[in-house]
Scaffold this motif. Structure first.
Motif, PDB file in Angstrom:
ATOM      1  N   ILE A  47      45.926  17.030   0.641  1.00  9.39           N
ATOM      2  CA  ILE A  47      44.960  15.987   0.288  1.00  9.39           C
ATOM      3  C   ILE A  47      43.906  15.910   1.387  1.00  9.39           C
ATOM      4  O   ILE A  47      44.198  15.555   2.527  1.00  9.39           O
ATOM      5  N   ASP A  48      42.669  16.258   1.055  1.00 12.58           N
ATOM      6  CA  ASP A  48      41.569  16.254   2.011  1.00 12.58           C
ATOM      7  C   ASP A  48      40.915  14.872   1.983  1.00 12.58           C
ATOM      8  O   ASP A  48      40.283  14.496   0.989  1.00 12.58           O
ATOM      9  N   PRO A  49      41.039  14.090   3.062  1.00 11.35           N
ATOM     10  CA  PRO A  49      40.500  12.725   3.026  1.00 11.35           C
ATOM     11  C   PRO A  49      38.989  12.681   2.900  1.00 11.35           C
ATOM     12  O   PRO A  49      38.432  11.710   2.366  1.00 11.35           O
ATOM     13  N   THR A  50      38.315  13.727   3.368  1.00  5.05           N
ATOM     14  CA  THR A  50      36.851  13.759   3.251  1.00  5.05           C
ATOM     15  C   THR A  50      36.430  13.963   1.801  1.00  5.05           C
ATOM     16  O   THR A  50      35.573  13.250   1.266  1.00  5.05           O
ATOM     17  N   LYS A  51      37.058  14.937   1.146  1.00  6.98           N
ATOM     18  CA  LYS A  51      36.735  15.190  -0.261  1.00  6.98           C
ATOM     19  C   LYS A  51      37.130  14.019  -1.156  1.00  6.98           C
ATOM     20  O   LYS A  51      36.521  13.808  -2.213  1.00  6.98           O
ATOM     21  N   GLU A  52      38.161  13.267  -0.748  1.00  3.04           N
ATOM     22  CA  GLU A  52      38.604  12.123  -1.552  1.00  3.04           C
ATOM     23  C   GLU A  52      37.754  10.882  -1.302  1.00  3.04           C
ATOM     24  O   GLU A  52      37.998   9.840  -1.913  1.00  3.04           O
ATOM     25  N   GLY A  53      36.780  10.994  -0.392  1.00  4.58           N
ATOM     26  CA  GLY A  53      35.882   9.870  -0.147  1.00  4.58           C
ATOM     27  C   GLY A  53      36.383   8.869   0.866  1.00  4.58           C
ATOM     28  O   GLY A  53      35.934   7.714   0.892  1.00  4.58           O
ATOM     29  N   TYR A  54      37.297   9.303   1.747  1.00  8.28           N
ATOM     30  CA  TYR A  54      37.867   8.398   2.744  1.00  8.28           C
ATOM     31  C   TYR A  54      37.193   8.519   4.108  1.00  8.28           C
ATOM     32  O   TYR A  54      37.733   8.081   5.110  1.00  8.28           O
ATOM     33  N   GLY A  55      36.018   9.114   4.176  1.00  6.24           N
ATOM     34  CA  GLY A  55      35.330   9.212   5.452  1.00  6.24           C
ATOM     35  C   GLY A  55      35.093  10.652   5.853  1.00  6.24           C
ATOM     36  O   GLY A  55      35.100  11.554   5.001  1.00  6.24           O
ATOM     37  N   PRO A  56      34.827  10.887   7.128  1.00  7.62           N
ATOM     38  CA  PRO A  56      34.918   9.894   8.207  1.00  7.62           C
ATOM     39  C   PRO A  56      33.733   8.923   8.241  1.00  7.62           C
ATOM     40  O   PRO A  56      32.620   9.286   7.893  1.00  7.62           O
ATOM     41  N   PHE A  57      34.037   7.678   8.647  1.00  8.10           N
ATOM     42  CA  PHE A  57      33.034   6.638   8.804  1.00  8.10           C
ATOM     43  C   PHE A  57      32.961   6.273  10.279  1.00  8.10           C
ATOM     44  O   PHE A  57      33.850   5.603  10.795  1.00  8.10           O
ATOM     45  N   ASP A  58      31.905   6.724  10.953  1.00  6.97           N
ATOM     46  CA  ASP A  58      31.791   6.514  12.391  1.00  6.97           C
ATOM     47  C   ASP A  58      30.795   5.425  12.742  1.00  6.97           C
ATOM     48  O   ASP A  58      30.018   5.537  13.691  1.00  6.97           O
ATOM     49  N   LYS A  59      30.768   4.373  11.938  1.00  6.46           N
ATOM     50  CA  LYS A  59      29.945   3.212  12.273  1.00  6.46           C
ATOM     51  C   LYS A  59      30.697   1.962  11.840  1.00  6.46           C
ATOM     52  O   LYS A  59      31.701   2.040  11.102  1.00  6.46           O
ATOM     53  N   ASN A  60      30.253   0.815  12.323  1.00  5.55           N
ATOM     54  CA  ASN A  60      30.919  -0.451  12.031  1.00  5.55           C
ATOM     55  C   ASN A  60      30.831  -0.753  10.539  1.00  5.55           C
ATOM     56  O   ASN A  60      29.758  -1.070  10.021  1.00  5.55           O
ATOM     57  N   ILE A  61      31.948  -0.660   9.859  1.00  2.00           N
ATOM     58  CA  ILE A  61      31.968  -0.828   8.407  1.00  2.00           C
ATOM     59  C   ILE A  61      31.597  -2.258   8.018  1.00  2.00           C
ATOM     60  O   ILE A  61      31.012  -2.498   6.961  1.00  2.00           O
ATOM     61  N   TYR A  62      31.910  -3.218   8.894  1.00  2.00           N
ATOM     62  CA  TYR A  62      31.614  -4.616   8.580  1.00  2.00           C
ATOM     63  C   TYR A  62      30.100  -4.863   8.505  1.00  2.00           C
ATOM     64  O   TYR A  62      29.657  -5.853   7.922  1.00  2.00           O
ATOM     65  N   GLU A  63      29.296  -3.962   9.110  1.00  2.00           N
ATOM     66  CA  GLU A  63      27.843  -4.151   9.116  1.00  2.00           C
ATOM     67  C   GLU A  63      27.140  -3.374   8.006  1.00  2.00           C
ATOM     68  O   GLU A  63      25.912  -3.383   7.922  1.00  2.00           O
ATOM     69  N   LEU A  64      27.897  -2.703   7.144  1.00  2.00           N
ATOM     70  CA  LEU A  64      27.297  -1.983   6.027  1.00  2.00           C
ATOM     71  C   LEU A  64      26.737  -2.971   5.007  1.00  2.00           C
ATOM     72  O   LEU A  64      27.151  -4.127   4.937  1.00  2.00           O
ATOM     73  N   SER A  65      25.829  -2.497   4.186  1.00  2.00           N
ATOM     74  CA  SER A  65      25.310  -3.331   3.099  1.00  2.00           C
ATOM     75  C   SER A  65      26.401  -3.528   2.054  1.00  2.00           C
ATOM     76  O   SER A  65      27.383  -2.783   2.013  1.00  2.00           O
ATOM     77  N   ASP A  66      26.225  -4.523   1.201  1.00  2.00           N
ATOM     78  CA  ASP A  66      27.203  -4.774   0.146  1.00  2.00           C
ATOM     79  C   ASP A  66      27.355  -3.555  -0.763  1.00  2.00           C
ATOM     80  O   ASP A  66      28.462  -3.247  -1.216  1.00  2.00           O
ATOM     81  N   ALA A  67      26.241  -2.879  -1.026  1.00  2.00           N
ATOM     82  CA  ALA A  67      26.298  -1.686  -1.886  1.00  2.00           C
ATOM     83  C   ALA A  67      27.131  -0.589  -1.225  1.00  2.00           C
ATOM     84  O   ALA A  67      27.940   0.073  -1.884  1.00  2.00           O
ATOM     85  N   GLU A  68      26.924  -0.401   0.091  1.00  2.00           N
ATOM     86  CA  GLU A  68      27.699   0.622   0.806  1.00  2.00           C
ATOM     87  C   GLU A  68      29.175   0.247   0.862  1.00  2.00           C
ATOM     88  O   GLU A  68      30.052   1.096   0.690  1.00  2.00           O
TER      89      GLU A  68
END
Length: 474
Positions: free
Chosen positions: A388-409
């Motif tokens: 199971i590839d977490p990148t292909k499954e849409g699990y990141g990587p996310f290297d920024k503060n997720i709490y500061e993303l827009s509601d759409a993001e």
């Protein structure tokens, strides 16, 4: 350590009593104590009998006879008893000599055996960061006509104006302002150091301790990683020592995830890795966060199965008071290096090849460690087997503060279940990865779900004080 060496220890340390212990499904410890003179080699062959029908979630009264089989490699001297006592962890067996399928420690042993049989590796290492609060006072009641709770701490921000005998000394911890201040803000240095001393005496290697973020006495003690079952044993010792040291100081400690509204809760971030002999399997120099492909697949398994996994790693109604955005709670099912807003973080500071690991930040200490660690390992192994590839499954990587993303993001990111019932629903829909190799059984999972649904119902049907503010005047 053999049974012979245990008996030698009893003699050399002049042990008076031997305490045989096991954990129930919720992770609470139970014990039966024998005079040391009654413990011999036969005790380690035949075990210690007990009534399984009196343990929630175990057996009916018509089949209640059960046996604790002591693990002679898991002993330590109890630091709190007036009479010198040796504590021994046990596995549970039926009278006909079969491992009891509902025994959490036996499930952990089977998980380790399954890892070896899989050919993936020889050992899985775990290191939990189990946070807790130390309060001076706790009171709670739930009745027909009233319900309330109250906790208090000399450190608490709400006590800045309290009149105390001799005057208020000030130096209270602000809300979200408790991360590693020195004394006199941190008033619990000595009690934490005493906890660490006793942990060391019990054979647990302490790495550090400190005040945590929340007001009112939040703390953390980190101890050295070890193999799955051994780490679960160590966590049971850790909680026992924390609870009883606090009591000796006239205080009270709790591992509840969210005892305070409006400040950070207590989590149990779990670091984990797999080795083949002395070779670390999660390290690949130059790759993202120096993680191997195997480690990424392990992360993929954790995140893919996370909704079901959380039924074991966050198995209380109170767990979901912590799992809300804005309090460093890892509700986002993504992975990232060094990012504490992600459910899976890859530590990157001062990490060696052998120290390369992943950190699952969602769990809390209401989890039974034997079940939670086993479930995490099984999810990770399933990710490795299925690639199971977490990148292909849409699990990141996310290297920024997720709490500061827009509601759409934020809307593109999967989140943890919103309640214990939702997590139990997810477990019922996704459990096959746990039953591989007979580690968990379907019967065990069904029984666990029933037990936890009863807890959720008992909370849901009770009147909440905040409802009076919302609805009393309608």
């Amino acid at each position: 350590m053999s049974a012979e060496l245990v008996l030698k220890t009893i003699k050399e340390k002049q042990i008076e009593w031997v305490d045989f212990r096991f954990a129930d499904l919720s992770g609470r410890a139970h014990h039966i104590t024998l005079p040391a003179k009654e413990v011999d080699e036969d005790t380690f062959v035949n075990g210690v009998a007990f009534d399984g029908s009196s343990i929630p979630g175990f057996r009916g009264i018509e089949e209640s006879d059960m046996v604790m089989m002591p693990d002679h490699g898991s002993i330590y001297v109890d630091p709190f008893t007036a009479h010198k006592t040796l504590n021994v962890f046990c596995d549970i067996f039926t009278p006909d000599g079969e491992r009891y399928e509902r025994d959490p420690r036996s499930i952990a042993v089977r998980a380790e055996e399954y890892l070896k049989e899989s050919g993936i590796g020889t050992a899985a290492f775990f290191a939990p960061e189990s946070e807790f609060f130390i309060f001076d006072d706790v009171r709670y009641e739930s009745g027909m006509n009233k319900t309330y709770y109250s906790v208090d701490s000399e450190e608490a921000n709400w006590n800045t104006g309290r009149s105390e005998e001799g005057g208020n000394s000030g130096f209270k911890i602000p809300v979200k302002g408790g991360y590693v201040p020195v004394a006199p803000m941190d008033k619990q240095q000595d009690i934490r150091s005493e906890m660490c001393r006793l942990l060391e005496e019990a054979g647990i290697r302490v790495e550090r301790h400190h005040h945590e973020v929340a007001t009112a006495g939040q703390a953390e003690i980190n101890f050295r990683f070890d193999t799955l079952t051994k780490t679960a044993d160590n966590l049971m010792i850790y909680k026992y020592i924390v609870h009883n040291t606090a009591a000796q100081y006239g205080k009270t400690a709790t591992f509840m995830p969210k005892p305070l509204f409006g400040d950070n809760g207590s989590g149990m971030h779990v670091h984990q890795s797999i080795f083949n002999g002395d070779t670390p399997l999660f390290y690949e120099k130059g790759a993202y966060a120096n993680l191997s492909e195997m480690a990424l697949h392990y992360i993929g398994g954790i995140l893919y199965h996370a909704p079901a996994l959380i039924a074991f790693t966050n198995p209380s109604t109170n767990s979901f008071k912590r799992l809300v955005p804005g309090y460093e709670a890892p509700v986002n099912l993504v992975y990232s290096k060094g990012n504490r807003s992600a459910a899976v973080r890859i530590p990157v500071a001062a990490v060696t090849p052998k120290g390369c690991r992943i950190e699952f930040r969602t769990p809390d200490s209401t989890a039974n460690p034997y079940l939670a660690f086993s479930a995490m390992l099984m999810a990770g192994l399933d990710g490795i087997k299925r690639k199971i590839d977490p990148t292909k499954e849409g699990y990141g990587p996310f290297d920024k503060n997720i709490y500061e993303l827009s509601d759409a993001e934020k809307g593109e990111i999967r989140s943890v279940p919103g309640s214990l019932d939702e997590a139990l629903n997810a477990l019922e829909a996704d459990y096959e990865f746990l039953t591989e190799g007979g580690v968990f059984t379907k019967e065990f999972i069904d029984n666990f779900v029933d037990l936890k649904r009863a807890e959720a119902r008992s909370v849901a049907i009770r009147v909440h004080p905040y409802e009076f503010g919302l609805y009393y005047d309608l």
